[in-house]
Every structure is written in C-alpha cells, then in structure tokens.
Design an enzyme around this catalytic site. Structure first.
Site, PDB file in Angstrom:
ATOM      1  N   HIS A   1      -0.693  -0.020  -9.961  1.00  0.00           N
ATOM      2  CA  HIS A   1      -1.438  -0.798  -8.959  1.00  0.00           C
ATOM      3  C   HIS A   1      -2.108  -1.997  -9.624  1.00  0.00           C
ATOM      4  CE1 HIS A   1      -3.490  -0.341  -4.767  1.00  0.00           C
ATOM      5  NE2 HIS A   1      -3.369  -1.614  -5.102  1.00  0.00           N
TER       6      HIS A   1
ATOM      7  N   ARG B   1       0.835  -1.188   0.000  1.00  0.00           N
ATOM      8  CA  ARG B   1       0.000   0.000   0.000  1.00  0.00           C
ATOM      9  C   ARG B   1       0.879   1.250   0.000  1.00  0.00           C
ATOM     10  NH1 ARG B   1      -3.389  -2.827  -1.478  1.00  0.00           N
ATOM     11  NH2 ARG B   1      -5.525  -3.129  -0.713  1.00  0.00           N
TER      12      ARG B   1
ATOM     13  N   GLU C   1      -3.141   7.863  -5.832  1.00  0.00           N
ATOM     14  CA  GLU C   1      -3.313   7.149  -7.095  1.00  0.00           C
ATOM     15  C   GLU C   1      -4.591   7.596  -7.797  1.00  0.00           C
ATOM     16  OE1 GLU C   1      -3.356   3.020  -6.017  1.00  0.00           O
ATOM     17  OE2 GLU C   1      -1.249   3.015  -5.408  1.00  0.00           O
TER      18      GLU C   1
END
Length: 348
Positions: free
Chosen positions: A291, A243, A272
């Site tokens: 991601h 994370r 993000e």
C-alpha cells in the site's frame, strides 16, 4: 491559549514517522489555532474532542458513534488522504459537517505505480529476476516467448477518476488501447481523454490489463466477484492500486490459482497487513507492494499542507476546497462560506 482547538488522535497515519505538525501549521499562521493530540480510541477521543473546533482525522475509525458525539462547535472533519472510508460520511452529512480529503495530492505517484505493476506483471519481472538469481538463466527467454507484444493490447479501467485518467495518459505512449467503465462519469469526459466508454462486462472481457480504481464506498465494496474474474482473459493481468475491499479477495485468489487470469499486481489487499496464511503471499504470479503507491518525497509535506489549508479555511468560516459531501452545505455551520473549489471527491 489558542482560540481554536483542532483535535486529532495521537500518532501518525500511513505508518509514517510523526515529526510533529509543522507542515499543517504553516497555512494556519495568523490563526489562533492549535493541533492537540488525544486518545486514538473511540470513547477516549469522544471525551477529548468535546470542545473541539475541528477534527484532523487519522489513525482510527470515525464511526457514526464518534461523529454524532462531536460537539456543535466542530466545523469540519479533515483527512490527509484520498480515501474517506475511515469516516461515516452519512453521519457527518446529517450533522451539517463537511468532510474533506486530499483528492489531487498523490495522483502522479499512484498512476506511476499502477503502470509499474502493469509492466512488471506483463513482462514477469519478479519471475525473471528469480530465474537469474537461481541460476536458471536459460529459462528466461522461453518464458517470455509466450507473451505478446505490448503495443496494441487493451487496458481497461474500472472507475475513471483522477488516478485512472493519469494512468490512461501514461498508457497511450505504450500503444495501449484504453477503455473504461464508470457509471458516474459522462462518456464525453472519457472521450476527451482518448478513452473509449464501455460496460463493466466489456472492460473485463476485452482487456488484457484490468486496472481497479474504484473508491471504498459502500456501493463498491466487494464489487468484483468470482463471476467477474471468470469473464477475463486467461492471459490478463489484474492491477489494483485503489482499495482492497472493492475486490472479493477469495475470488481473486481462486482466479489466480485456477488460471482464469495470468497475473495480478496488487498494492492493496482486503486485510492489511495480510496474515501469514494469506495464499497470495506464496503465489509466483502475483506482484505485491505494501500500500505504498502514493509514497514519494513530497508525500508528507504535500498532504499535510493541504490539511492545514482546509483547517484554515473552515476556521475562518469559509468553505473547504475538497469537501466530499457537498450536499452538506445547507446544514453547514460555515455560514460565511466562500467556494474555493468543488473538486469531485474520493475517486482514486
């Protein structure tokens, strides 16, 4: 009309095309349940879920306000992800409401991705590719002559959950020595996986590769700061497939700019998607992905079927497989619970 209403915010999660709820509904066959989409904002969802029997959480933050407003009929909040940072777990626990995730659906993919970032960063894959495309063929070999042999180097893992263990398994055939820091895991568990227990300082100072796997919990937020990156080797590669908020990104940027570490392989960022002004986007000593570490052909079917199984269990009055707040049992509405699994929660 269905007996049970499963409320979910409209839209897909993980930026994946929608395609309906066929996979989620497979395990719900025989149960009079319907997944119904509502508004994806807090106030709108609160009104929409006023008669919900369960919540399929995606696409929005489930803050304390939202969780506390869910009706007494709501038996669980079910997630189709590993991370549970979009849910106020404490608020759900206080209400006796189980929150479930998908702790083991994407392990292999994320572990593969972490190893890809490790190897790509170590062998400077993107830089080598750029040299070839720019007609700098003869520069490739001299650049790699500065890099040691991979075998015998040390990989340090921060957190030792499912993905970290899978990374350790992959690292062994490459001849890497593996050490790990996790204050929540018994040292004997690490030893059983051929991994040496270490302090955080030892992981940072001894490792040629530092791979971050801490979950996005309040305790882990901003865990790695400037002082931690200063402990690392100048030749080290930092990898994060966990994370983004577990790392103070400004400290990482400074470490890369000033040469405290050599390279970073990042699948996650603090914000993000990143803004155009994020310095990381212009750095040649960073390997990036969007991601996407968990993505594969089995990604959507596997996680959606897991969601459906959890919903089927709680709507049948049973205990879910992947409850991340097991202490909720005493206050749970699932009086006829049957323990299917007590898998540890979201340690990626």
């Amino acid at each position: 009309m269905a007996k049970f209403k499963i409320a979910t915010p409209a839209g897909a999660s993980f930026s994946t095309a929608g395609g309906g709820y066929d996979y989620e509904m497979e395990p719900l066959e025989g149960i009079e349940a319907e997944i119904v989409e509502g508004p994806a904002d807090a106030d709108g969802f609160i009104r929409f879920a006023a008669d919900a029997d369960a919540v399929y959480a995606k696409g929005m933050k489930f803050s304390r306000k939202v969780v506390e407003a869910l009706p007494e009929t709501c038996r669980a909040i079910v997630l189709g992800s590993v991370g549970v940072d979009s849910i106020d777990i404490a608020a759900a626990t206080a209400r006796g409401m189980p929150v479930t995730n998908c702790p083991d659906t994407f392990i292999e993919e994320v572990a593969d991705h972490a190893m890809m970032l490790l190897l790509a960063g170590f062998r400077r894959t993107i830089e080598q590719d750029r040299m070839v495309r720019e007609g700098r063929w003869r520069e490739g070999r001299p650049a790699l002559l500065q890099i040691p042999r991979l075998m015998g180097l040390t990989l340090g893992l921060i957190a030792f959950g499912h993905v970290a263990r899978a990374v350790a398994k992959r690292a062994k055939p490459f001849g890497l020595r593996v050490i790990a820091y996790d204050p929540y895991i018994e040292e004997l568990v690490m030893v059983e996986h051929g991994v040496l227990p270490a302090t955080l300082e030892e992981v940072l100072s001894q490792s040629d590769f530092v791979s971050m796997h801490a979950p996005a919990t309040p305790e882990a937020e901003g865990m790695l700061t400037e002082k931690h990156f200063r402990l690392m080797k100048k030749s080290a590669v930092f990898i994060n497939t966990g994370r983004g908020p577990t790392v103070q990104e400004s400290a990482l940027i400074k470490a890369l700019q000033e040469g405290w570490i050599a390279h970073a392989g990042l699948d996650v960022l603090e914000i993000e998607p990143p803004g155009d002004n994020n310095p990381i986007l212009g750095m040649t000593n960073v390997t990036l992905s969007a991601h996407t570490a968990s993505a594969s052909a089995r990604f959507d079917p596997a996680r959606k079927r897991h969601v459906g199984r959890e919903l089927a269990l709680v709507l049948s009055g049973k205990w879910p497989m992947s409850c991340v707040n097991p202490s909720v049992l005493a206050g749970s509405k699932l009086r006829r619970w049957q323990p299917v699994s007590m898998e540890r929660g979201p340690n990626s």
